[in-house]
Write an enzyme that holds these catalytic residues in place. Structure first.
Site, short mmCIF file in Angstrom:
data_model
loop_
_atom_site.label_atom_id
_atom_site.label_comp_id
_atom_site.label_asym_id
_atom_site.label_seq_id
_atom_site.Cartn_x
_atom_site.Cartn_y
_atom_site.Cartn_z
N CYS B 161 0.82 -1.23 0.00
CA CYS B 161 0.00 0.00 0.00
C CYS B 161 0.84 1.27 0.00
O CYS B 161 0.29 2.37 -0.09
CB CYS B 161 -0.91 -0.01 1.21
SG CYS B 161 -1.74 -1.59 1.42
N HIS B 293 -3.27 7.93 5.54
CA HIS B 293 -3.38 6.60 4.96
C HIS B 293 -4.82 6.12 5.20
O HIS B 293 -5.44 5.59 4.30
CB HIS B 293 -2.34 5.66 5.57
CG HIS B 293 -2.23 4.36 4.83
ND1 HIS B 293 -2.00 4.32 3.47
CD2 HIS B 293 -2.36 3.08 5.22
CE1 HIS B 293 -1.99 3.05 3.08
NE2 HIS B 293 -2.21 2.28 4.12
N GLU B 304 -2.37 5.54 13.21
CA GLU B 304 -1.99 6.74 12.46
C GLU B 304 -2.26 8.00 13.28
O GLU B 304 -1.42 8.92 13.30
CB GLU B 304 -2.77 6.78 11.14
CG GLU B 304 -2.37 7.96 10.26
CD GLU B 304 -2.85 7.81 8.81
OE1 GLU B 304 -3.72 6.96 8.53
OE2 GLU B 304 -2.32 8.56 7.96
N LYS B 325 -9.96 7.58 0.96
CA LYS B 325 -10.24 6.19 0.57
C LYS B 325 -11.72 5.85 0.64
O LYS B 325 -12.18 4.92 -0.03
CB LYS B 325 -9.44 5.22 1.45
CG LYS B 325 -7.96 5.19 1.12
CD LYS B 325 -7.24 4.12 1.90
CE LYS B 325 -5.78 3.98 1.48
NZ LYS B 325 -4.92 5.10 1.94
N HIS B 330 -9.47 1.76 -1.43
CA HIS B 330 -8.03 1.58 -1.19
C HIS B 330 -7.42 1.02 -2.47
O HIS B 330 -7.57 -0.16 -2.78
CB HIS B 330 -7.80 0.63 -0.02
CG HIS B 330 -6.38 0.63 0.46
ND1 HIS B 330 -5.31 0.98 -0.35
CD2 HIS B 330 -5.84 0.33 1.67
CE1 HIS B 330 -4.19 0.88 0.35
NE2 HIS B 330 -4.48 0.50 1.57
N PHE B 389 1.50 -2.90 4.54
CA PHE B 389 1.81 -4.23 5.05
C PHE B 389 3.31 -4.45 4.84
O PHE B 389 3.88 -4.01 3.84
CB PHE B 389 1.04 -5.30 4.28
CG PHE B 389 -0.39 -5.47 4.73
CD1 PHE B 389 -0.91 -4.77 5.80
CD2 PHE B 389 -1.22 -6.35 4.05
CE1 PHE B 389 -2.22 -4.95 6.22
CE2 PHE B 389 -2.54 -6.53 4.47
CZ PHE B 389 -3.04 -5.84 5.54
#
Lengths: 93, 401
Positions: B161, B293, B304, B325, B330, B389
């Site tokens: 990502c 994010h 976050e 998003k 995403h 990830f």
């Protein structure tokens, strides 16, 4: 006396947590065994594969009562309900 | 070191097939998330996503070329053309001084899905001869370089990502450091197909009913797809060409959690944010907006917000933060590139894209998340976060020129 379902679940969780099934009781929680979120997802997957069921579980809401994972006994009851095609009673508290 | 500016932007995503349409949707707070339509979608437990609609490859490519393009390459090429047109560049002046770095997580995932279906499900013994050049993750970067004759450094970056932010950051460093005169950079992703989503489903982090970043009611991410591509070059070269800079890239930083393969860490995220500010020579007080994010998972959004509080201190009380998003989904390896458009809108149009689907505040995410409605605000500098990830984090800092 343990049911077959319970035996299998003890085996699955023991394998995932690298424990001997004899160390586990129905009151044991996954936290106590040190299972992290990935370990939990693997346990759920193993349960689905072993019993041929689909477990309603979202890692974002692990505490949701639809599939109770608060202890090994609770998981066993939830799987028994899935196998019987019934919804488990909502957990109290 | 040389100053680096963005002079062109292009996109294809679920909100629109170009930049103006995407910004209009972000300004309106419109969502591109809806029921997924592709073969065997009924076998998935997750039935929603932000799928690109109305994209007709025949409008953009001749049939012979098209046979070489997986959808992730098609999106990237169309976005690159829009970016080059906006930058006023037909061809670049010195081809060996320009290259292309593109992020992607899945590469030609549709091609893989189709080929596996043919040989495993349908028992066929033959796949399309272009299967390899279509599926390779560097295909999008390669075709962009071929299309525009970019003969300098070109490659693909794959950090899940964070792929786009890593790609743009590396391209920025190359131009800043004098390795390249200009770059096309961004990300592209297309894995909304049965195999692609089945894999995600297994991880149990996706929401069955919607993307609600920072909301107390959030329950997971919703997948999107698309591409974002930017033309970046030195301020000097933009001025010499008479091209209008859209924004200046001020800094970039990366960090690794080196902890867990999927669970994010506050420390890793905050180190990347702090280092990006340091690289840019900006203080938290100067940042007006952060494109988060903000995946809508329980873990990311909490982590976050904590990381931002840790770095921003008192300035966290007034900085605006939003996750787009909930609108474009995403887009995984393309997400940072699509989200950079919200940063351009903030800097150029003075309009902060909202976090839509915000239903209830969460004490763990108690920042100004610009809920539901876009907000007019003059901002001088922004950050955009990507936490992948693998615990790989990449943060870009931008400002008005």
């Amino acid at each position: 006396m343990r049911s077959d379902v319970q035996d299998k679940i003890f085996d699955i969780i023991a394998r995932e947590a690298l424990r001997d099934p004899a160390e586990l009781t129905t009151e044991t929680t996954l936290d106590e065994l040190g299972l992290d979120s990935l370990g939990l997802v693997e346990v759920i997957f193993a349960i689905e594969e072993s019993f041929g069921v689909t477990v309603p579980f979202n890692a974002n809401e692990p505490g949701k009562a639809e599939f109770d994972i608060s202890s090994i006994g609770a998981i066993t009851r939830a799987v028994e309900h899935l196998l019987a095609g019934t919804r488990p009673a909502q957990a109290v508290a | 070191m040389r100053r680096v500016v963005i002079t062109g932007a292009g996109t294809v995503n679920a909100l629109a097939l170009d930049v103006p349409g995407t910004l209009a949707a972000m300004a309106e707070g419109r969502s591109g998330i809806g029921p997924l339509t592709f073969p065997e979608v009924e076998r998935l437990s997750i039935g929603i996503g932000a799928q690109v609609r109305g994209f007709d490859p025949d409008m953009h490519f001749d049939p012979q070329k098209r046979a070489l393009y997986d959808p992730f390459t098609q999106y990237a090429l169309v976005a690159a053309r829009e970016a080059m047109a906006m930058a006023g560049l037909g061809q670049v002046a010195r081809p060996e001084g320009w290259g292309c770095i593109m992020g992607t997580a899945g590469g030609g995932n549709h091609t893989i899905n189709d080929a596996y279906r043919a040989v495993y499900a349908e028992g066929r013994n033959r796949v399309h001869p272009f299967t390899v050049p279509r599926l390779m993750p560097n295909a999008a970067a390669a075709h962009i370089a071929m299309q525009f004759g970019l003969q300098g450094p070109s490659f693909a970056v794959s950090t899940a990502c964070a792929s786009s932010n890593h790609a743009i950051g590396l391209a920025y460093q190359m131009v800043r450091g004098g390795v390249a005169e200009g770059m096309l950079t961004g990300g592209s992703e297309a894995m909304l197909n049965f195999g692609g989503l089945k894999a995600w489903e297994g991880l149990r982090v996706m929401s069955p009913d919607g993307c609600r970043p920072f909301s107390q009611t959030r329950n997971g991410m919703v997948q999107g797809e698309g591409a974002g591509v930017f033309v970046i070059e030195t301020l000097e070269s933009a001025e010499a060409r008479g091209a209008e800079p859209l924004a200046e890239i001020r800094g970039f930083a990366m960090s690794s959690d080196a902890g867990d393969i999927v669970m994010p860490s506050v420390d890793g995220a905050s180190r990347a944010i702090r280092a990006a500010l340091d690289d840019a020579g900006l203080s938290p007080d100067e940042i007006g907006y952060i494109n988060a994010h903000g995946t809508g998972t329980a873990a990311n959004d909490r982590t976050e917000c904590l990381a931002i509080r840790q770095v921003f201190g008192a300035a966290a009380e007034r900085v605006m933060l939003s996750s787009t998003k909930a609108m474009h989904g995403h887009c995984i390896g393309a997400t940072g590139a699509v989200e950079l458009l919200a940063c351009l809108m903030a800097l150029r149009d003075g309009l902060i894209a909202p976090t839509i689907n915000f239903e209830a505040s969460d004490p763990d995410c108690d920042l100004d998340v610009v809920p539901n409605v876009a907000r007019a605000a003059q901002v001088e500098a922004v950050l955009t976060n990507a936490f992948a990830f693998g615990g790989m984090n990449a943060v870009l800092a931008l400002s008005r020129v």
